[in-house]
Design a protein around this motif. Structure first.
Motif, short mmCIF file in Angstrom:
data_model
loop_
_atom_site.label_atom_id
_atom_site.label_comp_id
_atom_site.label_asym_id
_atom_site.label_seq_id
_atom_site.Cartn_x
_atom_site.Cartn_y
_atom_site.Cartn_z
N UNK A 35 0.82 -1.20 0.00
CA UNK A 35 0.00 0.00 0.00
C UNK A 35 0.86 1.26 0.00
N UNK A 36 1.91 1.22 0.81
CA UNK A 36 2.90 2.29 0.83
C UNK A 36 4.27 1.64 0.66
N UNK A 37 4.98 1.94 -0.41
CA UNK A 37 6.29 1.32 -0.61
C UNK A 37 7.25 1.68 0.52
N UNK A 38 8.16 0.78 0.81
CA UNK A 38 9.15 1.02 1.85
C UNK A 38 9.92 2.30 1.58
N UNK A 39 10.20 2.56 0.32
CA UNK A 39 10.96 3.77 -0.05
C UNK A 39 10.19 5.03 0.31
N UNK A 40 8.86 4.96 0.28
CA UNK A 40 8.05 6.13 0.62
C UNK A 40 8.16 6.44 2.11
N UNK A 41 8.08 5.40 2.96
CA UNK A 41 8.29 5.60 4.39
C UNK A 41 9.68 6.18 4.65
N UNK A 42 10.68 5.62 3.98
CA UNK A 42 12.06 6.07 4.18
C UNK A 42 12.21 7.54 3.82
N UNK A 43 11.56 7.95 2.74
CA UNK A 43 11.62 9.35 2.31
C UNK A 43 11.03 10.27 3.38
N UNK A 44 9.84 9.93 3.89
CA UNK A 44 9.20 10.76 4.91
C UNK A 44 10.06 10.82 6.17
N UNK A 45 10.67 9.72 6.52
CA UNK A 45 11.51 9.69 7.72
C UNK A 45 12.77 10.53 7.53
N UNK A 46 13.12 10.77 6.29
CA UNK A 46 14.27 11.62 5.99
C UNK A 46 13.87 13.09 5.89
N UNK A 47 12.75 13.39 5.23
CA UNK A 47 12.36 14.78 5.01
C UNK A 47 11.55 15.36 6.17
N UNK A 48 10.80 14.51 6.87
CA UNK A 48 9.95 14.89 8.01
C UNK A 48 8.74 15.74 7.59
N UNK A 49 8.56 15.97 6.30
CA UNK A 49 7.43 16.77 5.82
C UNK A 49 6.79 16.03 4.64
N UNK A 50 5.47 15.84 4.73
CA UNK A 50 4.76 15.06 3.71
C UNK A 50 3.55 15.83 3.20
N UNK A 51 3.43 15.93 1.87
CA UNK A 51 2.21 16.41 1.22
C UNK A 51 1.52 15.18 0.68
N UNK A 52 0.34 14.87 1.22
CA UNK A 52 -0.34 13.63 0.89
C UNK A 52 -1.67 13.87 0.21
N UNK A 53 -1.83 13.25 -0.96
CA UNK A 53 -3.07 13.33 -1.69
C UNK A 53 -4.04 12.26 -1.17
N UNK A 54 -5.33 12.33 -1.52
CA UNK A 54 -6.30 11.36 -0.99
C UNK A 54 -5.98 9.91 -1.36
N UNK A 55 -6.30 9.01 -0.42
CA UNK A 55 -6.09 7.58 -0.59
C UNK A 55 -7.41 6.87 -0.35
#
Length: 331
Positions: A49-69
């Motif tokens: 549902x959420x790729x591991x790379x996506x979690x890793x990116x958020x944990x690095x940037x600390x800021x997420x713009x998220x569209x509807x799911x």
């Protein structure tokens, strides 16, 4: 340049994300972007549902713009919004509802902010099957979670020159759980004598909001009531397409439109990107880029006032791309 993570979502998510990013780039927002596909469509493609790379990116940037799911109703996987809020302890869901003179509604001058506790209450999703005909759901209210969302509401009131904070509850029936939330509210309110404070039962709050919304300023609520009430406040300003939100924790911040993925209109190029765009403006303000946020907000106000390029939910016939281009022209 600050790098942020972007989840494109599904349904109308990719369409409105593309529009928002185009506007941010036109406004020369000092951002770099790491894009990821998430949600049901991504699961069908790659089994996550959420790729591991996506979690890793958020944990690095600390800021997420998220569209509807898309979240299945009554079956399937748990809401990814709930998953993200819990995983990164995004305890404060802040949803401002402010009317725009260009959007006709029964009330003018709406300026409300809902502070929704984001990590517990019935949203913990703890349910037990007692037998084939009986299900029990567990509501969880803790002092720690209640204190920090209530204090956040009062601190916001002080920082933004607001006058009143209202606690919304059902303590007349849920005397222990909502009773705890209300008692903590009263304790903390005493620390802020310069801010008016009161409390209202949730059903009465809903009635009062559609009769006398001018009597409200900031509302602070447990999780479930905040979800319902903030959707109600979106109706006061013209609909969910105009309601942004941010989810804030100690270390992470997520910005998202309140509305869903609207799969029924996906691919038709008629989705309104305003809520996600205004969420992006909140993101810019969070990062200290207030001038860029102001420029985008002003451009949106101008497009709404002209009424030439409104999407169907606002009574117009414009496509998502026509609306995007009109905003860019003003930026």
């Amino acid at each position: 340049m600050k790098t942020i993570t972007v989840f494109k979502g599904d349904g109308i998510g990719p369409e409105i994300t593309d529009a928002v990013i185009a506007i941010l780039q036109a406004a020369k927002a000092p951002l770099n972007y790491e894009f990821f596909n998430v949600g049901a469509a991504e699961y069908e493609r790659n089994g996550a549902l959420i790729p591991k790379e996506a979690f890793t990116s958020f944990e690095r940037t600390h800021v997420l713009l998220k569209s509807p799911i898309t979240t299945p109703i009554g079956k399937g996987f748990r809401s990814l919004n709930v998953t993200l809020r819990n995983k990164y302890d995004l305890y404060a869901n802040i949803r401002p509802a402010k009317s725009n003179d260009a959007v006709p509604t029964p009330f003018s001058h709406i300026d409300l902010v809902t502070f929704r506790e984001n990590t517990e209450d019935l949203y913990v999703g703890v349910e037990y099957k007692i037998n084939a005909d009986t299900i029990h759901a567990i509501k969880i209210i803790t002092r720690q979670a209640s204190e920090r969302i209530i204090r956040a509401a009062f601190e916001y009131a002080v920082a933004h020159g607001r006058k009143r904070v209202t606690c919304v509850h059902k303590a007349n029936i849920l005397k222990m759980s909502d009773g705890l939330f209300l008692s903590i509210f009263k304790e903390i309110a005493r620390e802020y004598p310069q801010i008016e404070s009161d409390d209202k039962i949730v059903d009465n709050t809903c009635m009062q909001l559609v009769m006398h919304p001018e009597n409200f300023d900031i509302m602070v609520t447990p999780n479930l009531y905040g979800d319902i009430i903030s959707d109600l406040t979106s109706g006061l300003i013209g609909g969910l397409g105009l309601l942004p939100s941010m989810n804030i924790g100690k270390d992470y911040a997520m910005f998202e439109a309140v509305h869903g993925s609207a799969p029924d209109i996906a691919g038709k190029h008629i989705a309104n990107p305003t809520a996600l765009l205004w969420s992006a403006c909140m993101l810019l303000e969070y990062l200290g880029e207030t001038q860029t946020a102001f420029a985008i907000r002003s451009a949106v106000d101008a497009v709404l006032a002209e009424k030439k390029y409104l999407t169907p939910d606002l009574g117009g016939t414009a496509t998502t791309e026509q609306y995007r281009n009109a905003v860019i022209a003003h930026v």
